[in-house]
Write a protein that holds these residues in place. Structure first.
Motif, PDB file in Angstrom:
ATOM      1  N   SER A   1       7.440   9.362  68.977  1.00 22.76           N
ATOM      2  CA  SER A   1       7.498   8.112  69.352  1.00 22.76           C
ATOM      3  C   SER A   1       9.120   7.884  69.694  1.00 22.76           C
ATOM      4  CB  SER A   1       7.317   7.414  67.969  1.00 22.76           C
ATOM      5  OG  SER A   1       8.403   7.844  66.910  1.00 22.76           O
ATOM      6  N   ARG A   2       9.995   8.967  69.504  1.00 21.17           N
ATOM      7  CA  ARG A   2      11.335   8.877  69.952  1.00 21.17           C
ATOM      8  C   ARG A   2      11.589   9.801  71.100  1.00 21.17           C
ATOM      9  NH1 ARG A   2      10.395   6.897  65.210  1.00 21.17           N
ATOM     10  NH2 ARG A   2      11.966   5.690  64.083  1.00 21.17           N
TER      11      ARG A   2
ATOM     12  N   ASP B   1       6.925  21.994  72.897  1.00 21.11           N
ATOM     13  CA  ASP B   1       6.440  21.025  73.195  1.00 21.11           C
ATOM     14  C   ASP B   1       7.268  19.835  72.512  1.00 21.11           C
ATOM     15  OD1 ASP B   1       4.726  21.910  75.033  1.00 21.11           O
ATOM     16  OD2 ASP B   1       3.012  21.933  73.874  1.00 21.11           O
ATOM     17  N   GLN B   2       7.408  20.198  71.093  1.00 21.55           N
ATOM     18  CA  GLN B   2       8.354  19.103  70.277  1.00 21.55           C
ATOM     19  C   GLN B   2       9.766  19.416  70.501  1.00 21.55           C
ATOM     20  OE1 GLN B   2       6.572  19.921  66.314  1.00 21.55           O
ATOM     21  NE2 GLN B   2       4.614  19.901  66.949  1.00 21.55           N
ATOM     22  N   ARG B   3      10.230  20.385  70.919  1.00 21.68           N
ATOM     23  CA  ARG B   3      11.725  20.731  71.027  1.00 21.68           C
ATOM     24  C   ARG B   3      12.081  20.887  69.524  1.00 21.68           C
ATOM     25  NH1 ARG B   3      14.330  17.293  75.945  1.00 21.68           N
ATOM     26  NH2 ARG B   3      13.122  17.922  77.409  1.00 21.68           N
ATOM     27  N   ALA B   4      11.300  21.408  68.736  1.00 19.31           N
ATOM     28  CA  ALA B   4      11.483  21.305  67.209  1.00 19.31           C
ATOM     29  C   ALA B   4      11.529  22.708  66.446  1.00 19.31           C
ATOM     30  CB  ALA B   4      10.680  20.323  66.620  1.00 19.31           C
ATOM     31  N   MET B   5      12.548  23.063  65.664  1.00 18.00           N
ATOM     32  CA  MET B   5      12.277  24.291  64.781  1.00 18.00           C
ATOM     33  C   MET B   5      11.771  23.794  63.400  1.00 18.00           C
ATOM     34  SD  MET B   5      13.145  27.365  65.098  1.00 18.00           S
ATOM     35  CE  MET B   5      14.342  27.855  66.094  1.00 18.00           C
ATOM     36  N   TRP B   6      10.697  24.307  63.220  1.00 22.75           N
ATOM     37  CA  TRP B   6       9.937  24.018  61.762  1.00 22.75           C
ATOM     38  C   TRP B   6      10.435  25.242  60.682  1.00 22.75           C
ATOM     39  CZ3 TRP B   6       6.501  20.210  60.529  1.00 22.75           C
ATOM     40  CH2 TRP B   6       6.019  19.274  61.424  1.00 22.75           C
ATOM     41  N   LEU B   7      11.316  25.056  59.818  1.00 25.40           N
ATOM     42  CA  LEU B   7      11.378  26.211  58.758  1.00 25.40           C
ATOM     43  C   LEU B   7      10.844  25.852  57.475  1.00 25.40           C
ATOM     44  CD1 LEU B   7      13.919  28.421  58.266  1.00 25.40           C
ATOM     45  CD2 LEU B   7      14.949  26.610  56.688  1.00 25.40           C
ATOM     46  N   ARG B   8      10.082  27.220  57.059  1.00 26.45           N
ATOM     47  CA  ARG B   8       9.356  26.965  56.031  1.00 26.45           C
ATOM     48  C   ARG B   8       9.583  28.293  54.903  1.00 26.45           C
ATOM     49  NH1 ARG B   8       5.023  23.620  55.873  1.00 26.45           N
ATOM     50  NH2 ARG B   8       4.372  22.770  58.049  1.00 26.45           N
TER      51      ARG B   8
END
Length: 316
Positions: free
Chosen positions: A242-243, A39-46
């Motif tokens: 927002s972007r 949904d965010q088109r994001a990769m979250w690295l932790r």
């Protein structure tokens, strides 16, 4: 998971800890995993470094595999049977209250005592390899984001600075303790900061030994967004939303910024070489001070007091 990504870059996810849809999680090791949110088109690295919350050599190897994974993706991720776009990459920590405490000081001490220049240079190269690839967005048209939720010191601060956008929760603390044991941060701090806030502020941050709050960093232009405690992820998600309509333009602005700033790998490597030569000149007293910070990293507690009065008191 057909992503044209070499499977040796990944460690299979363990049964019982599979992520819930619509996310896809990739395990690189017990110290590192990445979650793709379609949904965010994001990769979250932790990351979750062990035994100390720092950049140990094994974690650096994991991060190198992650960087290869991102580059091989071509900017798209296999998600729900389709190739989904990858527009954002987020750096964050799994360690409560700590983003990262920086370099592996225990390793530094051993290498310096042995006057092992090649060992120090190898470690420095491993650091800038991953930070530079994050800085250039892995060669993809993406925006990189660092999310800091706690102590962010030394090399951890350098890692956070390598992203296009730096988001911090208000309780977070930033600083470079290296000057307290007669060294300086050599894995990108000067290069990243000078381009962001100028020479004068950069040298004050690096040479003071002070700890700064998130609001201080926002006022100086180092941090881009500050969120209340526990609201960091929400702030990042809101930033992405927002972007939504102009993400392509924002990625273009990030690419233009990198072109104008002209930070290349050779510059980072040259500074690492200066750092190595400086480290090899440390005295026995300097190394003892470094060891005191090692003990604080082992405790997994913040290396500094929760104010901006400095870190020196913890080394005496």
């Amino acid at each position: 998971m057909d992503m044209n990504v070499p499977q040796e870059l990944l460690v299979p996810a363990s049964p019982g800890i599979q992520p819930a849809a619509p996310s896809t999680e990739y395990f690189f090791s017990e110290q590192l995993s990445a979650l793709y949110d379609g949904d965010q088109r994001a990769m979250w690295l932790r990351w979750n470094p062990s035994p100390r919350p720092n950049f140990n050599p094994a974690l650096l190897q994991d991060l190198d595999r992650y960087c290869q994974f991102m580059s091989h993706s071509g900017g798209a991720i296999e998600w729900q049977g389709e190739r989904a776009p990858l527009d954002y990459a987020v750096l964050a920590s799994k360690v409560p209250g700590i983003f990262n405490l920086g370099g592996d000081l225990s390793l530094f001490t051993r290498l310096i005592e042995a006057q092992d220049r090649d060992g120090l240079l190898g470690y420095g190269r491993a650091c800038i390899n991953v930070l530079y690839r994050n800085y250039i967005g892995h060669g993809l048209p993406i925006t990189t984001i660092s999310l800091v939720q706690g102590e962010c010191l030394g090399g951890g601060f350098e890692a956070a600075l390598s992203s296009d956008v730096l988001v911090a929760e208000r309780q977070s603390r930033f600083g470079f303790p290296e000057i307290l044991f007669n060294l300086f941060p050599g894995m990108g701090a000067y290069s990243f900061l000078e381009r962001k806030v100028g020479k004068r502020a950069t040298e004050e941050l690096i040479s003071s030994g002070r700890v700064y709050g998130a609001d201080d960093m926002l006022a100086m232009g180092v941090v881009d967004l500050v969120a209340d405690q526990g609201r960091g992820e929400t702030e990042v998600v809101n930033y992405i939303k927002s972007r939504g309509r102009n993400r392509n333009g924002m990625a273009g602005i990030a690419a233009a910024r990198r072109r104008v700033h002209k930070l290349d790998y050779e510059e980072l490597l040259g500074v690492v070489e200066v750092w190595v030569d400086t480290a090899l000149g440390l005295s026995g007293r300097d190394l003892k001070l470094m060891q005191r910070l090692v003990s604080r990293q082992t405790d997994r507690r913040p290396t500094a007091r929760q104010d901006d009065s400095g870190m020196a008191r913890h080394l005496h």
